[in-house]
Design a protein around this motif. Structure first.
Motif, PDB file in Angstrom:
ATOM      1  N   GLY A 100       0.821  -1.213   0.000  1.00 56.30           N
ATOM      2  CA  GLY A 100       0.000   0.000   0.000  1.00 56.30           C
ATOM      3  C   GLY A 100       0.851   1.257   0.000  1.00 56.30           C
ATOM      4  O   GLY A 100       0.550   2.230  -0.703  1.00 56.30           O
ATOM      5  N   LEU A 101       1.934   1.244   0.768  1.00 56.70           N
ATOM      6  CA  LEU A 101       2.853   2.374   0.801  1.00 56.70           C
ATOM      7  C   LEU A 101       3.485   2.597  -0.569  1.00 56.70           C
ATOM      8  O   LEU A 101       3.597   3.736  -1.037  1.00 56.70           O
ATOM      9  N   VAL A 102       3.874   1.524  -1.249  1.00 54.88           N
ATOM     10  CA  VAL A 102       4.467   1.625  -2.585  1.00 54.88           C
ATOM     11  C   VAL A 102       3.447   2.188  -3.577  1.00 54.88           C
ATOM     12  O   VAL A 102       3.786   3.009  -4.431  1.00 54.88           O
ATOM     13  N   ILE A 103       2.192   1.766  -3.455  1.00 49.69           N
ATOM     14  CA  ILE A 103       1.151   2.295  -4.345  1.00 49.69           C
ATOM     15  C   ILE A 103       1.019   3.802  -4.172  1.00 49.69           C
ATOM     16  O   ILE A 103       1.012   4.559  -5.142  1.00 49.69           O
ATOM     17  N   THR A 104       0.943   4.256  -2.925  1.00 55.13           N
ATOM     18  CA  THR A 104       0.798   5.686  -2.667  1.00 55.13           C
ATOM     19  C   THR A 104       2.031   6.462  -3.137  1.00 55.13           C
ATOM     20  O   THR A 104       1.911   7.504  -3.784  1.00 55.13           O
ATOM     21  N   ALA A 105       3.210   5.952  -2.830  1.00 54.06           N
ATOM     22  CA  ALA A 105       4.439   6.620  -3.282  1.00 54.06           C
ATOM     23  C   ALA A 105       4.530   6.593  -4.806  1.00 54.06           C
ATOM     24  O   ALA A 105       5.029   7.542  -5.422  1.00 54.06           O
ATOM     25  N   GLY A 106       4.028   5.528  -5.417  1.00 48.79           N
ATOM     26  CA  GLY A 106       4.059   5.413  -6.877  1.00 48.79           C
ATOM     27  C   GLY A 106       3.228   6.473  -7.572  1.00 48.79           C
ATOM     28  O   GLY A 106       3.611   6.978  -8.635  1.00 48.79           O
ATOM     29  N   THR A 107       2.100   6.834  -6.974  1.00 48.11           N
ATOM     30  CA  THR A 107       1.286   7.886  -7.602  1.00 48.11           C
ATOM     31  C   THR A 107       1.983   9.242  -7.505  1.00 48.11           C
ATOM     32  O   THR A 107       1.903  10.045  -8.437  1.00 48.11           O
ATOM     33  N   VAL A 108       2.672   9.484  -6.406  1.00 44.60           N
ATOM     34  CA  VAL A 108       3.439  10.736  -6.282  1.00 44.60           C
ATOM     35  C   VAL A 108       4.603  10.726  -7.273  1.00 44.60           C
ATOM     36  O   VAL A 108       4.876  11.723  -7.944  1.00 44.60           O
ATOM     37  N   PHE A 109       5.287   9.596  -7.390  1.00 42.43           N
ATOM     38  CA  PHE A 109       6.379   9.463  -8.351  1.00 42.43           C
ATOM     39  C   PHE A 109       5.868   9.735  -9.775  1.00 42.43           C
ATOM     40  O   PHE A 109       6.496  10.484 -10.537  1.00 42.43           O
ATOM     41  N   ALA A 110       4.732   9.115 -10.118  1.00 46.69           N
ATOM     42  CA  ALA A 110       4.178   9.308 -11.458  1.00 46.69           C
ATOM     43  C   ALA A 110       3.826  10.774 -11.699  1.00 46.69           C
ATOM     44  O   ALA A 110       4.126  11.328 -12.770  1.00 46.69           O
TER      45      ALA A 110
END
Length: 150
Positions: A100-110
């Motif tokens: 879940g943390l990776v998903i949230t960080a992934g949207t910020v990265f994108a």
């Protein structure tokens, strides 16, 4: 619709509502804890005890919220589904939260690196989208892998 299907849907909605309550309270623990640690009590004499360590305060507040979430989900939301081996369940819980943390960080990265957006609005929008996607993933993962009867 059969009675059995209706009962299954009703049970899922009940779990989703409890999951949402625990998530909302964990959000308060996380953000409230962070703000108290970094900024102190509103109207108080100054900064919090970790005002010069905001990253560590974030880790501490998020860790407290994660533990709160596990206890709340284990003993309330999924009390009828938890495993006998608490350690195994807790490891799976942390793995699901890590994803879940990776998903949230992934949207910020994108948002930042793929779309080139860097405003507070775009960061917060990306975090909200990530939070929604991560919450849906966690709800699925908790039901399917974490809080299952042996």
């Amino acid at each position: 619709m059969t009675l059995r299907a209706r009962d299954a849907i009703k049970g899922t909605w009940r779990e989703a509502a409890k999951f949402g309550v625990i998530g909302a309270l964990a959000f308060v623990v996380d953000n409230g804890g962070y703000n108290l640690l970094v900024f102190g009590v509103p109207g108080g004499p100054g900064g919090g005890p970790m005002s010069t360590f905001p990253v560590q305060a974030s880790v501490l507040a998020t860790s407290a919220a994660t533990l709160f979430s596990w206890v709340g989900n284990r003993y309330w939301t999924y009390r009828h589904r938890h495993r006998e081996k608490v350690t195994h369940e807790l490891v799976l819980f942390f793995v699901a939260n890590g994803v879940g943390l990776v998903i949230t960080a992934g949207t910020v990265f994108a948002s930042r690196h793929l779309l080139g957006l860097a405003s507070p609005l775009s960061d917060n929008t990306a975090r909200i989208i990530g939070w929604v996607l991560a919450t849906l993933f966690r709800f699925y993962a908790y039901r399917r892998y974490v809080f299952v009867a042996p």
